[in-house]
Design a protein around this motif. Structure first.
Motif, PDB file in Angstrom:
ATOM      1  N   ALA A 116       5.393  18.345   7.472  1.00 58.77           N
ATOM      2  CA  ALA A 116       4.060  17.311   8.172  1.00 58.77           C
ATOM      3  C   ALA A 116       3.418  18.501   9.047  1.00 58.77           C
ATOM      4  O   ALA A 116       2.840  18.117   9.834  1.00 58.77           O
ATOM      5  CB  ALA A 116       5.748  16.076   9.431  1.00 58.77           C
ATOM      6  N   ASN A 155       3.837  12.655   3.663  1.00 54.43           N
ATOM      7  CA  ASN A 155       5.593  12.281   4.050  1.00 54.43           C
ATOM      8  C   ASN A 155       5.953  11.699   2.801  1.00 54.43           C
ATOM      9  O   ASN A 155       5.577  12.190   1.364  1.00 54.43           O
ATOM     10  CB  ASN A 155       4.838  11.295   4.441  1.00 54.43           C
ATOM     11  N   LEU A 200       1.313  15.263  10.850  1.00 56.56           N
ATOM     12  CA  LEU A 200       1.927  13.973  10.843  1.00 56.56           C
ATOM     13  C   LEU A 200       3.215  13.649  12.226  1.00 56.56           C
ATOM     14  O   LEU A 200       3.917  14.472  12.246  1.00 56.56           O
ATOM     15  CB  LEU A 200       2.526  13.386   9.196  1.00 56.56           C
TER      16      LEU A 200
END
Length: 570
Positions: free
Chosen positions: A54, A287, A370
């Motif tokens: 991430a 992801n 993320l």
């Protein structure tokens, strides 16, 4: 506490909270007096750039370093390198010891025993990974391995990309190839090596070929779901500038089980040029399903203001954030893929995208982050505009922000936007930290941090319940060229244990060249600081297991190329 004996920041230099300075050695005399210091052994691994896919820059298993203990850090070892370190150091637990791995611009990978300081293994001494070429601009030295490698903790494979150039060709017109190598991370055995090659093909049969001699591999490598992603942008050769030759942004996807098979390939600007994927060294984010990148500016016009025929939207993926599937085939040139470009009205004769393009002030300097459990993607840009996007369709989750040192709006401007000479780029990526509540559950909020070049460290708060993202506070620390390269550590998300770590560059000609900071992420107050003899461009420290690994390399004459290791004394 006394100030550093070699020009570090002391109490009289800047008015902040507690500052503890320590000088790791800035001259030959101190170098001779330095002796390795035994430190508390720690446990932990860092297998990829900025800790996770991430790209949060946050490590949540740090039990030794806290705001209370950080000021006790001492310089334990100076690990000698053979060249500059642009790649973030990685750490692997191997046979009861911690190996810290440094991939250098001399096309070599060195693995050190963190306790003894001895070299456990080295690949590249016999030029197995290639011969670097010289570049004067942006690097100012040899350019071998730039990107942070990645380690597969299960198979014990380290993947690294090296640039191999024929020394018979001049630096301004090199003849180079890129090698993707798999090295056994425990032994240093070179297990497999392939040349990176590829092209994209249009429906009409024409192709765009990857030309390694005009490309650089800057973003950290990404290993996701058995697939390895390698991205490329521009790189000046000799004393040339990027715009002096044709280049593109490229993304390669390899099956790690079969490196010899042809990779899937994407070109960001197949119908144009430019669109580098470089991200200030930050790697693509991922992801379970998708990979996210940023394409930098295309080369479409050199005019200050867009000409009448300048496009109002991207012709490819230039100056855009976009995503690719981890496993599905990459889209062919011309096929639509999810992407975001800032096309808001800026002036009556143009929009933000156009001015980003013509002013070289767009995306690309920063990679995406993320936000855990939020389906949100956070990314910065060269003009320090901050974007929070929906990770699904890449639509804005809120209006883009301009939270840093705003200039006055011009009479005919409808939006604020920095110009080239006053831009405060966000290099690398944000750090994002979601604490845990007192009952052990995840808190309903998280914090993001950025320290742009020529501007100040700032923290942002994301609220999971209301899906809001706002500037929280700005630090009193100075605005510095290059900004701060950030990571954060905590003990399982406990806010009281969290420390924000930063590497900054000193003003030009200053000695020492940089500073390592330990900062309280709740208040942005300084816990401690240490002088660093040399500053590595864009490269964050690696903090794990009670130790801080600090790249201290540069192209300045007389620089000792080193990886400094700090720890808690026994």
């Amino acid at each position: 506490m006394p100030p550093s004996s070699c020009g570090g920041l002391g109490r009289a230099t800047i008015a902040v909270a507690l500052i503890v300075t320590a000088a790791p050695g800035c001259g030959d005399g101190e170098e001779e007096r330095f002796r390795p210091v035994p430190v508390v052994p720690g446990v932990g691994e860092v297998l990829t750039g900025r800790y996770d896919n991430a790209r949060t820059g946050a490590y949540g298993a740090e039990t030794l370093l806290t705001p209370k203990s950080a000021s006790a850090l001492t310089l334990s070892r100076k690990l000698t390198l053979d060249g500059e370190l642009y790649a973030q150091p990685l750490v692997l637990e191997s046979e009861g010891r911690a190996l810290v791995m440094a991939a250098t611009m001399e096309d070599s990978v060195l693995a050190f025993d963190a306790d003894s300081g001895e070299i456990a293994w080295r690949v590249g001494e016999q030029r197995e990974l290639g011969t670097p070429a010289f570049s004067k601009r942006n690097v100012g030295g040899n350019n071998g391995i730039m990107a942070t490698p990645v380690i597969d903790g299960t198979t014990r494979a380290l993947y690294v990309v090296s640039r191999d150039c024929d020394p018979q060709f001049p630096p301004e017109a090199p003849h180079c190839v890129f090698h993707l190598s798999r090295i056994h991370a425990d032994s240093g055995a070179l297990e497999e090596q392939v040349e990176i090659q590829g092209s994209v093909r249009f429906a009409n049969g024409s192709t765009v070929q990857f030309e390694p001699s005009v490309q650089w591999n800057r973003p950290a490598l990404l290993l996701a779901e058995g697939e390895l992603f390698v991205a490329f942008g521009s790189g000046p050769n000799g004393d040339l500038h990027e715009e002096d030759f044709v280049y593109h942004g490229w993304v390669f996807r390899y099956d790690v089980g079969d490196l010899a098979s042809a990779p899937d390939v994407m070109c960001t600007t197949p119908a144009g040029r430019g669109g580098s994927v470089w991200q200030g060294g930050a790697g693509p984010a991922a992801n379970d399903e998708f990979v996210y990148f940023a394409g930098a500016n295309g080369i479409l016009s050199n005019s200050v203001h867009p000409p009448a025929d300048f496009p109002a939207e991207p012709m490819g993926q230039e100056d855009s954030v976009f995503k690719l599937p981890i496993h599905a085939p990459f889209p062919a040139p011309g096929e639509a893929i999810p992407q975001y470009a800032d096309t808001r009205p800026y002036r009556a004769d143009g929009n933000v995208f156009q001015y980003m393009e013509t002013g070289d002030v767009g995306f690309g300097s920063s990679g995406p982050t993320l936000l855990a459990e939020a389906n949100r993607l956070l990314i910065g840009s060269k003009p320090a505009l901050v974007y929070l996007l929906d990770a699904g369709d890449l639509s804005p989750a809120r209006e883009p922000m301009s939270p840093f040192s705003e200039l006055s709006l011009q009479p005919d401007h409808s939006l604020y936007l920095h110009g080239w000479w006053d831009i405060p780029p966000i290099y690398g990526s944000f750090v994002f930290f979601r604490p845990r509540a007192s009952d052990g559950s995840l808190a309903h909020y998280g914090f993001a941090y950025a320290w742009p070049s020529k501007d100040r460290l700032a923290s942002f708060r994301y609220d999971y319940d209301s899906d809001t993202f706002e500037l929280e506070r700005t630090s009193d620390l100075p605005a510095l060229e290059g900004g701060g390269n950030l990571v954060l550590t905590s003990n399982d998300g406990d806010e009281e244990s969290a420390v924000l770590w930063a590497l900054t560059r000193a003003p030009k000609q200053a000695s020492p060249a940089g500073t390592l900071w330990a900062i309280d992420p709740r208040t942005l107050a300084v816990i401690a600081s240490w002088s660093i003899p040399a500053w590595s461009k864009f490269t964050p420290p690696t903090v794990v297991g009670g130790r801080v690994y600090v790249p201290s390399t540069s192209n300045e004459p007389g620089t000792k190329q080193q990886l400094l290791m700090f720890g808690l004394p026994r």
